[in-house]
Enzyme design. Structure first.
Site, mmCIF file in Angstrom:
data_model
loop_
_atom_site.group_PDB
_atom_site.id
_atom_site.type_symbol
_atom_site.label_atom_id
_atom_site.label_comp_id
_atom_site.label_asym_id
_atom_site.label_seq_id
_atom_site.Cartn_x
_atom_site.Cartn_y
_atom_site.Cartn_z
ATOM 1 N N GLY A 9 0.819 -1.206 0.000
ATOM 2 C CA GLY A 9 0.000 0.000 0.000
ATOM 3 C C GLY A 9 0.848 1.249 0.000
ATOM 4 O O GLY A 9 2.059 1.212 -0.223
ATOM 5 N N TYR A 94 -16.867 0.755 -12.846
ATOM 6 C CA TYR A 94 -16.121 1.716 -13.651
ATOM 7 C C TYR A 94 -16.191 1.368 -15.148
ATOM 8 O O TYR A 94 -16.005 0.216 -15.530
ATOM 9 C CB TYR A 94 -14.654 1.727 -13.241
ATOM 10 C CG TYR A 94 -14.321 2.600 -12.050
ATOM 11 C CD1 TYR A 94 -15.227 2.796 -11.007
ATOM 12 C CD2 TYR A 94 -13.084 3.217 -11.957
ATOM 13 C CE1 TYR A 94 -14.911 3.582 -9.925
ATOM 14 C CE2 TYR A 94 -12.745 4.010 -10.865
ATOM 15 C CZ TYR A 94 -13.667 4.194 -9.852
ATOM 16 O OH TYR A 94 -13.339 4.982 -8.777
ATOM 17 N N VAL A 102 -6.407 -1.311 -7.477
ATOM 18 C CA VAL A 102 -6.451 -2.758 -7.301
ATOM 19 C C VAL A 102 -6.766 -3.125 -5.855
ATOM 20 O O VAL A 102 -7.367 -4.179 -5.596
ATOM 21 C CB VAL A 102 -5.125 -3.399 -7.774
ATOM 22 C CG1 VAL A 102 -3.977 -3.082 -6.825
ATOM 23 C CG2 VAL A 102 -5.281 -4.905 -7.948
ATOM 24 N N ASP A 103 -6.410 -2.282 -4.889
ATOM 25 C CA ASP A 103 -6.749 -2.571 -3.502
ATOM 26 C C ASP A 103 -8.259 -2.512 -3.288
ATOM 27 O O ASP A 103 -8.828 -3.379 -2.595
ATOM 28 C CB ASP A 103 -6.028 -1.620 -2.547
ATOM 29 C CG ASP A 103 -6.269 -0.148 -2.867
ATOM 30 O OD1 ASP A 103 -6.718 0.177 -3.986
ATOM 31 O OD2 ASP A 103 -5.999 0.689 -1.976
ATOM 32 N N ARG A 104 -8.915 -1.523 -3.892
ATOM 33 C CA ARG A 104 -10.373 -1.453 -3.789
ATOM 34 C C ARG A 104 -11.015 -2.646 -4.483
ATOM 35 O O ARG A 104 -11.977 -3.241 -3.979
ATOM 36 C CB ARG A 104 -10.883 -0.150 -4.402
ATOM 37 C CG ARG A 104 -10.505 1.092 -3.618
ATOM 38 C CD ARG A 104 -10.856 2.363 -4.378
ATOM 39 N NE ARG A 104 -12.297 2.496 -4.584
ATOM 40 C CZ ARG A 104 -12.837 3.364 -5.449
ATOM 41 N NH1 ARG A 104 -12.057 4.135 -6.211
ATOM 42 N NH2 ARG A 104 -14.153 3.433 -5.575
ATOM 43 N N THR A 175 -6.859 21.608 21.715
ATOM 44 C CA THR A 175 -6.590 21.505 20.275
ATOM 45 C C THR A 175 -6.355 20.077 19.818
ATOM 46 O O THR A 175 -6.869 19.665 18.769
ATOM 47 C CB THR A 175 -5.382 22.381 19.907
ATOM 48 O OG1 THR A 175 -5.696 23.740 20.212
ATOM 49 C CG2 THR A 175 -5.057 22.263 18.418
#
Length: 246
Positions: A9, A94, A102-104, A175
């Site tokens: 990744g 798509y 390719v990860d999705r 913060t």
């Protein structure tokens, strides 16, 4: 096992031994970068050797090439996964499937194997959200910055804003907590909206599958989510079976 699955990744490099009979073994993780891999700087031991390697990469081309070189020194065969219009019961939405990371794509294969309608949320460098129905039809998705990337981007533009730290609070009074609450909350809100829109589109409530290195931080605020930390590797195993001649 002599066959291994690899997921390169934008932030981490993961691997797991795999066989058709035994499935996926323990997932290992390496620091990002070919130099660390070559030095054997791994949290669970050195980069393995074996007969066949199956790899999915969304990293920069130069790093992908370096990692492929290392794998080809250690494995007899190296197979690189790519997005296909249809695979393992999944039909990609798509028009140009090659533009879907390719990860999705592999996460969708893993989600399809899990069964049913699902919103698939991956929390890594990016936050990716995809919808797949029970018939394997991909309805598309979204891409946004992950909470980690949001924090880093804010810090780069305003150095006084810390890039990490703090805890989620609905109305923070310092913060660091405000940053954690805002960035984590933005991701949670986008996922929740996607779930609502998916339910309206399908006419039924989909499951929420959560994966990626940043997923555990969001899990408490998404109690309905089912954690699938190895979802991309699970999809890679399915791709290997369907397209790799296993």
């Amino acid at each position: 096992m002599s066959d291994w699955l690899f997921d390169l990744g934008n932030s981490r490099f993961k691997a797991a031994p795999w066989s058709l009979g035994a499935g996926i073994g323990e997932v290992l993780a390496w620091p990002h970068g070919a130099d660390a891999l070559a030095a054997g700087d791994a949290s669970h031991g050195p980069l393995p050797r074996g007969r066949r390697a199956w790899i999915a990469s969304v990293a920069a081309p130069a790093l992908t090439t370096q990692v492929l070189t290392l794998l080809r020194e250690r494995f007899e065969q190296v197979h690189v996964a790519r997005t296909l219009p249809e695979c393992a019961g999944v039909k990609v939405a798509y028009a140009d499937p090659a533009r879907l990371g390719v990860d999705r794509f592999l996460a969708l294969l893993g989600a399809r194997a899990a069964g049913g309608d699902a919103v698939v949320a991956g929390v890594g460098t990016a936050l990716t959200i995809d919808l797949i129905d029970a018939d394997g039809r991909h309805h598309g998705g979204r891409i946004a910055a992950s909470p980690t990337l949001m924090r880093q981007a804010l810090h780069q533009r305003a150095a006084q804003l810390p890039p990490a730290g703090g805890r989620y609070r609905e109305f923070a009074d310092d913060t660091e907590d405000a940053l954690a609450s805002g960035c984590d909350g933005a991701a949670v809100a986008l996922i929740e909206r996607s779930l609502r829109e998916a339910e309206a589109l399908l006419g039924r409530t989909p499951a929420l599958l959560l994966h990626g290195g940043g997923a555990p931080a969001l899990q408490p605020w998404l109690p309905q989510a089912r954690p699938h930390p190895a979802l991309v590797l699970e999809g890679l195993a399915l791709w290997a079976q369907a397209e790799g001649g296993v």
